[in-house]
Design a protein around this motif. Sequence first.
Motif, PDB file in Angstrom:
ATOM      1  N   GLY A  36     -42.222  23.194 -10.280  1.00  0.00           N
ATOM      2  CA  GLY A  36     -41.548  23.256  -8.998  1.00  0.00           C
ATOM      3  C   GLY A  36     -40.869  21.929  -8.744  1.00  0.00           C
ATOM      4  N   THR A  37     -41.013  21.421  -7.519  1.00  0.00           N
ATOM      5  CA  THR A  37     -40.427  20.131  -7.156  1.00  0.00           C
ATOM      6  C   THR A  37     -41.509  19.060  -7.212  1.00  0.00           C
ATOM      7  N   ALA A  38     -41.223  17.958  -7.904  1.00  0.00           N
ATOM      8  CA  ALA A  38     -42.206  16.889  -8.091  1.00  0.00           C
ATOM      9  C   ALA A  38     -41.632  15.557  -7.628  1.00  0.00           C
ATOM     10  N   LEU A  39     -42.410  14.817  -6.880  1.00  0.00           N
ATOM     11  CA  LEU A  39     -42.052  13.472  -6.440  1.00  0.00           C
ATOM     12  C   LEU A  39     -42.738  12.471  -7.348  1.00  0.00           C
ATOM     13  N   ASP A  40     -41.944  11.621  -8.005  1.00  0.00           N
ATOM     14  CA  ASP A  40     -42.457  10.576  -8.893  1.00  0.00           C
ATOM     15  C   ASP A  40     -42.362   9.248  -8.169  1.00  0.00           C
ATOM     16  N   ILE A  41     -43.473   8.816  -7.576  1.00  0.00           N
ATOM     17  CA  ILE A  41     -43.489   7.564  -6.808  1.00  0.00           C
ATOM     18  C   ILE A  41     -43.635   6.386  -7.772  1.00  0.00           C
ATOM     19  N   ASN A  48     -42.065   8.781 -16.577  1.00  0.00           N
ATOM     20  CA  ASN A  48     -42.793   9.929 -16.025  1.00  0.00           C
ATOM     21  C   ASN A  48     -41.829  10.994 -15.505  1.00  0.00           C
ATOM     22  N   SER A  49     -40.717  10.562 -14.918  1.00  0.00           N
ATOM     23  CA  SER A  49     -39.715  11.535 -14.475  1.00  0.00           C
ATOM     24  C   SER A  49     -39.175  12.333 -15.660  1.00  0.00           C
ATOM     25  N   LYS A  58     -38.372  19.894 -11.244  1.00  0.00           N
ATOM     26  CA  LYS A  58     -37.292  19.176 -10.575  1.00  0.00           C
ATOM     27  C   LYS A  58     -37.884  17.858 -10.082  1.00  0.00           C
ATOM     28  N   ALA A  59     -37.569  16.768 -10.771  1.00  0.00           N
ATOM     29  CA  ALA A  59     -38.173  15.470 -10.467  1.00  0.00           C
ATOM     30  C   ALA A  59     -37.348  14.707  -9.446  1.00  0.00           C
ATOM     31  N   ILE A  60     -38.043  14.131  -8.460  1.00  0.00           N
ATOM     32  CA  ILE A  60     -37.427  13.256  -7.467  1.00  0.00           C
ATOM     33  C   ILE A  60     -37.982  11.857  -7.693  1.00  0.00           C
ATOM     34  N   PRO A  61     -37.248  10.968  -8.378  1.00  0.00           N
ATOM     35  CA  PRO A  61     -37.746   9.610  -8.599  1.00  0.00           C
ATOM     36  C   PRO A  61     -37.631   8.778  -7.315  1.00  0.00           C
ATOM     37  N   LEU A  62     -38.680   8.051  -7.002  1.00  0.00           N
ATOM     38  CA  LEU A  62     -38.686   7.202  -5.812  1.00  0.00           C
ATOM     39  C   LEU A  62     -39.110   5.798  -6.203  1.00  0.00           C
ATOM     40  N   TYR A  64     -39.440   1.633  -4.494  1.00  0.00           N
ATOM     41  CA  TYR A  64     -39.389   0.795  -3.297  1.00  0.00           C
ATOM     42  C   TYR A  64     -38.453  -0.402  -3.483  1.00  0.00           C
ATOM     43  N   GLY A  65     -38.609  -1.101  -4.594  1.00  0.00           N
ATOM     44  CA  GLY A  65     -37.873  -2.345  -4.794  1.00  0.00           C
ATOM     45  C   GLY A  65     -36.531  -2.148  -5.465  1.00  0.00           C
ATOM     46  N   ALA A  66     -35.630  -3.086  -5.223  1.00  0.00           N
ATOM     47  CA  ALA A  66     -34.298  -3.030  -5.825  1.00  0.00           C
ATOM     48  C   ALA A  66     -34.334  -3.102  -7.352  1.00  0.00           C
ATOM     49  N   PRO A  67     -35.156  -3.969  -7.970  1.00  0.00           N
ATOM     50  CA  PRO A  67     -35.140  -4.035  -9.441  1.00  0.00           C
ATOM     51  C   PRO A  67     -35.488  -2.708 -10.090  1.00  0.00           C
ATOM     52  N   GLY A  68     -36.549  -2.052  -9.595  1.00  0.00           N
ATOM     53  CA  GLY A  68     -36.935  -0.760 -10.163  1.00  0.00           C
ATOM     54  C   GLY A  68     -35.871   0.288  -9.954  1.00  0.00           C
ATOM     55  N   ALA A  69     -35.251   0.281  -8.774  1.00  0.00           N
ATOM     56  CA  ALA A  69     -34.186   1.250  -8.485  1.00  0.00           C
ATOM     57  C   ALA A  69     -32.988   1.022  -9.394  1.00  0.00           C
ATOM     58  N   GLU A  70     -32.673  -0.245  -9.677  1.00  0.00           N
ATOM     59  CA  GLU A  70     -31.547  -0.562 -10.553  1.00  0.00           C
ATOM     60  C   GLU A  70     -31.803  -0.065 -11.972  1.00  0.00           C
ATOM     61  N   VAL A  71     -33.028  -0.286 -12.468  1.00  0.00           N
ATOM     62  CA  VAL A  71     -33.369   0.170 -13.818  1.00  0.00           C
ATOM     63  C   VAL A  71     -33.289   1.689 -13.893  1.00  0.00           C
ATOM     64  N   ALA A  72     -33.829   2.367 -12.880  1.00  0.00           N
ATOM     65  CA  ALA A  72     -33.783   3.832 -12.862  1.00  0.00           C
ATOM     66  C   ALA A  72     -32.348   4.332 -12.857  1.00  0.00           C
ATOM     67  N   ALA A  73     -31.500   3.697 -12.051  1.00  0.00           N
ATOM     68  CA  ALA A  73     -30.096   4.114 -11.972  1.00  0.00           C
ATOM     69  C   ALA A  73     -29.388   3.890 -13.307  1.00  0.00           C
ATOM     70  N   GLU A  74     -29.695   2.780 -13.980  1.00  0.00           N
ATOM     71  CA  GLU A  74     -29.101   2.495 -15.280  1.00  0.00           C
ATOM     72  C   GLU A  74     -29.469   3.552 -16.311  1.00  0.00           C
ATOM     73  N   ARG A  75     -30.597   4.214 -16.093  1.00  0.00           N
ATOM     74  CA  ARG A  75     -31.049   5.252 -17.021  1.00  0.00           C
ATOM     75  C   ARG A  75     -30.663   6.649 -16.549  1.00  0.00           C
ATOM     76  N   GLY A  76     -29.747   6.697 -15.591  1.00  0.00           N
ATOM     77  CA  GLY A  76     -29.203   7.973 -15.177  1.00  0.00           C
ATOM     78  C   GLY A  76     -30.028   8.747 -14.178  1.00  0.00           C
ATOM     79  N   LEU A  77     -30.968   8.088 -13.514  1.00  0.00           N
ATOM     80  CA  LEU A  77     -31.801   8.760 -12.528  1.00  0.00           C
ATOM     81  C   LEU A  77     -31.215   8.585 -11.128  1.00  0.00           C
ATOM     82  N   SER A  78     -31.157   9.649 -10.391  1.00  0.00           N
ATOM     83  CA  SER A  78     -30.724   9.584  -8.981  1.00  0.00           C
ATOM     84  C   SER A  78     -31.950   9.227  -8.147  1.00  0.00           C
ATOM     85  N   VAL A  79     -32.181   7.944  -8.009  1.00  0.00           N
ATOM     86  CA  VAL A  79     -33.419   7.463  -7.415  1.00  0.00           C
ATOM     87  C   VAL A  79     -33.287   7.318  -5.903  1.00  0.00           C
ATOM     88  N   ILE A  80     -34.388   7.605  -5.204  1.00  0.00           N
ATOM     89  CA  ILE A  80     -34.479   7.369  -3.772  1.00  0.00           C
ATOM     90  C   ILE A  80     -35.199   6.044  -3.554  1.00  0.00           C
TER      91      ILE A  80
END
Length: 230
Positions: A36-41, A48-49, A58-62, A64-80
Amino acid sequence: MEATEVRKLAALEEDHWWYRERRHILASSLRGMTPGTALDIGAAGGGNSRVLREMGWKAIPLEYGAPGAEVAAERGLSVIRADASRLPLADESVDLVVAYDVLEHIADDEGTVEEVMRVLRPHGRFLVAVPCDPKLWSEHDVAVDHLRRYTRETLTALLDRPGFELRSMTSWNVLLRPVVAMRRKKSSGSDLEKLNPIVNLGLRTIVTAERYLPVKNLPGVTLFADVRRV
């Protein structure tokens, strides 16, 4: 976690024995569950996503910090980007929450668990991994911004509450615990580092053996918990 540590984690995540085995543990926990829908905190590098998506979720990557969000975005993840203790999701909107190595970083871990309960649908699952045993506290914990290490008692008190059913709690990295304890005594910073391939393979072989041995109730380095919302 500091940007340098996040970058180290992301660089190591693919091949490092620790992260490979934890992806296996997550995949094993998901077997038999209807996707179903999964939140990956704390998605960071997205390992893990990726497991969630490969298994039909359907993974929702989340993050908190800018560095982690930047890395996730660089890997093609639409991070919250959001605080896990104030999740920007509707009530009863997800079927699964994964929080591997997250709660130990959050001052309000109780508030985070309450938020997870709020966003989970009835019978949804909450998969948790945390570092355990305060005796193992070292400069590594300081370097990666841990606020605490849990015990079975403190993690049970956090998770076993009205509205949640604590289905299981198991130890991991039991066989290597003496090595970790000795290393942490000499630690002057983070243990995140690239290993010699032969050493990496040896450690991977040892930790893989735990899958088949009756050691999950013995002292380890990590605690895994499986919780269901009733």
